[in-house]
Write an enzyme that holds these catalytic residues in place. Structure first.
Site, PDB file in Angstrom:
ATOM      1  N   GLY A 299       0.849  -1.205   0.000  1.00  0.00           N
ATOM      2  CA  GLY A 299       0.000   0.000   0.000  1.00  0.00           C
ATOM      3  C   GLY A 299       0.873   1.238   0.000  1.00  0.00           C
ATOM      4  O   GLY A 299       0.510   2.283   0.550  1.00  0.00           O
TER       5      GLY A 299
ATOM      6  N   ASP B  12       2.161  -1.973  -4.345  1.00  0.00           N
ATOM      7  CA  ASP B  12       0.784  -1.476  -4.334  1.00  0.00           C
ATOM      8  C   ASP B  12       0.018  -2.131  -5.470  1.00  0.00           C
ATOM      9  O   ASP B  12       0.617  -2.656  -6.413  1.00  0.00           O
ATOM     10  CB  ASP B  12       0.764   0.052  -4.510  1.00  0.00           C
TER      11      ASP B  12
ATOM     12  N   ARG C 263      -2.107  -0.226  -7.201  1.00  0.00           N
ATOM     13  CA  ARG C 263      -2.090   0.802  -8.243  1.00  0.00           C
ATOM     14  C   ARG C 263      -0.642   1.133  -8.609  1.00  0.00           C
ATOM     15  O   ARG C 263       0.294   0.642  -7.978  1.00  0.00           O
ATOM     16  CB  ARG C 263      -2.869   2.045  -7.824  1.00  0.00           C
TER      17      ARG C 263
ATOM     18  N   ASP D 214      -1.120  -7.435  -5.406  1.00  0.00           N
ATOM     19  CA  ASP D 214      -2.407  -7.422  -4.724  1.00  0.00           C
ATOM     20  C   ASP D 214      -2.251  -8.225  -3.435  1.00  0.00           C
ATOM     21  O   ASP D 214      -1.960  -9.419  -3.468  1.00  0.00           O
ATOM     22  CB  ASP D 214      -3.461  -8.081  -5.644  1.00  0.00           C
TER      23      ASP D 214
ATOM     24  N   TYR E 226     -15.561  -0.185   8.643  1.00  0.00           N
ATOM     25  CA  TYR E 226     -14.122   0.096   8.798  1.00  0.00           C
ATOM     26  C   TYR E 226     -13.700  -0.111  10.260  1.00  0.00           C
ATOM     27  O   TYR E 226     -12.704  -0.795  10.545  1.00  0.00           O
ATOM     28  CB  TYR E 226     -13.875   1.535   8.344  1.00  0.00           C
TER      29      TYR E 226
ATOM     30  N   LYS F 295     -11.183  -2.893  11.833  1.00  0.00           N
ATOM     31  CA  LYS F 295      -9.972  -2.522  12.574  1.00  0.00           C
ATOM     32  C   LYS F 295      -9.956  -3.172  13.951  1.00  0.00           C
ATOM     33  O   LYS F 295      -8.915  -3.636  14.418  1.00  0.00           O
ATOM     34  CB  LYS F 295      -9.868  -0.990  12.707  1.00  0.00           C
TER      35      LYS F 295
END
Ligand code: NAD
Ligand code: SER
Length: 314
Positions: free
Chosen positions: A10, A36, A38, A54, A144, A148
């Protein structure tokens, strides 16, 4: 001494870019592999190795860890609070499976250390609003926050059951100028600076008196590295540490910006993110992090505002 080889997953995101650059300064460019889903962030180009990956593809991740001789993993790939509410299944799947893939590989390959961030989003409407302590009632209402909180217990489990040295911080909202934020409720505190410089006005998606815990990115990067470099015996919390920087409302940050950019105007149009923000604490008690490994923030609202505007100036 073992030469550490670090994988950042990431790395093209808001934290990933700055953390990768900071780690490369400490450990050497070639020792920190950025990865990452992207494309490589332009700020990382030419500063060290990059692999497109990924985190959901466990086999590919495993191959990379072995091939690159990885000894530490920083896992930053996640879907944040606001985007998560738009696609709860995807948020749960990435935030949970990504972490479990990393923890499993860390266990199998005897990875020295793993870093995985949690968030103030673990707290919910029943948690104390002011100076929210390390241990308290925790009933998150966003997918989210649920992911977490569950993740914190997986980290604790892998540490105690399998000896994985995994460490974690509950970051507040992070403010930075290098890489754009990725879909959180606290993103307004970054957008406001860009709009202030371009338009001298900003329409905020939270109401004027919505206080939230926040931190400037240099403090967040330092907190992360200090946590990871602390002796293992100092890390007594194996779920995730509360860390705090500052707490302010949209009205307060607008006043501070106005001191540097006269005439700056803020207006308010709260949307679905208001209820997420309302469910979180306004400020955080991080005395456990201070006692265990010496955490102390440097930036205040005033010094952060000056630094942000200085760095974003055309
Ligand atoms: P971000 O959205 O800016 O970056 C996440 C990165 O992960 C992106 O570059 C994205 O492309 C990448 N990614 C997404 N899916 C992936 C996949 N399947 N495989 C590999 N990479 C993938 O997020 P961020 O703000 O940098 O947050 C990093 C971590 O810190 C997250 O766990 C987040 O929950 C946590 N956190 C952030 C904040 C904040 O204010 N930024 C606050 C609290 C916690
Ligand atoms: N900044 C993050 C968000 O708003 C907090 O984890 O989602």
């Amino acid at each position: 001494m073992v030469k550490e080889k670090i994988l950042v997953i990431g790395a093209s995101g808001q934290i990933g870019v700055e953390l990768t650059l900071a780690l490369r300064k400490i450990y050497g460019n070639s020792q920190v592999v950025a990865s990452d889903l992207r494309e490589e962030n332009p700020l990382l180009k030419g500063t060290g190795p990059y692999v497109s990956m990924d985190v959901m593809n466990k086999e590919m991740l495993h191959v990379q860890v072995i091939r690159q001789g990885i000894t530490q993993i920083y896992l930053l790939a996640a879907i944040l609070s606001a985007t998560g509410e738009k696609n709860p299944n995807l948020a749960w799947s990435l935030n949970m499976q990504g972490l479990l893939n990393v923890l499993d590989i860390a266990r199998e390959e005897k990875i020295h250390k793993v870093y995985w961030p949690s968030s103030i989003a673990v707290f919910g409407p029943t948690s104390p609003k002011k100076d929210c302590p390390q241990q308290t009632i925790i009933e998150p209402i966003t997918v989210y926050g649920i992911s977490k909180y569950a993740g914190e217990f997986w980290c604790n489990y892998y540490h105690h059951r399998f000896g994985v040295d995994v460490r974690s911080l509950r970051y507040p909202g992070l403010i930075s100028y290098k890489s754009a934020p990725g879909g959180g409720t606290t993103d307004y505190a970054v957008e406001i600076f860009h709009e202030a410089i371009e338009e001298n006005k900003y329409e905020c998606f939270l109401s004027s008196d919505t206080y939230l815990p926040m931190m400037y990115m240099p403090d967040a990067i330092r907190a992360t590295i200090e946590l990871m470099e602390a002796p293992s015996s100092n890390i007594k919390v194996r779920t995730s540490y509360n860390v705090s920087g500052m707490s302010f409302s949209p009205a307060e940050i607008a006043t501070e910006i106005g001191k540097c950019l006269p005439g700056f105007q803020i207006s308010y149009k709260p949307d679905y993110r208001q209820s997420i923000a309302d469910s979180w604490p306004q400020s955080i008690d991080d005395s456990v992090a201070r006692n265990d490994w010496g955490w102390k923030e440097e930036f205040t609202l005033k010094t952060m505002t000056i630094d942000m505007l200085e760095n974003l100036k055309p």
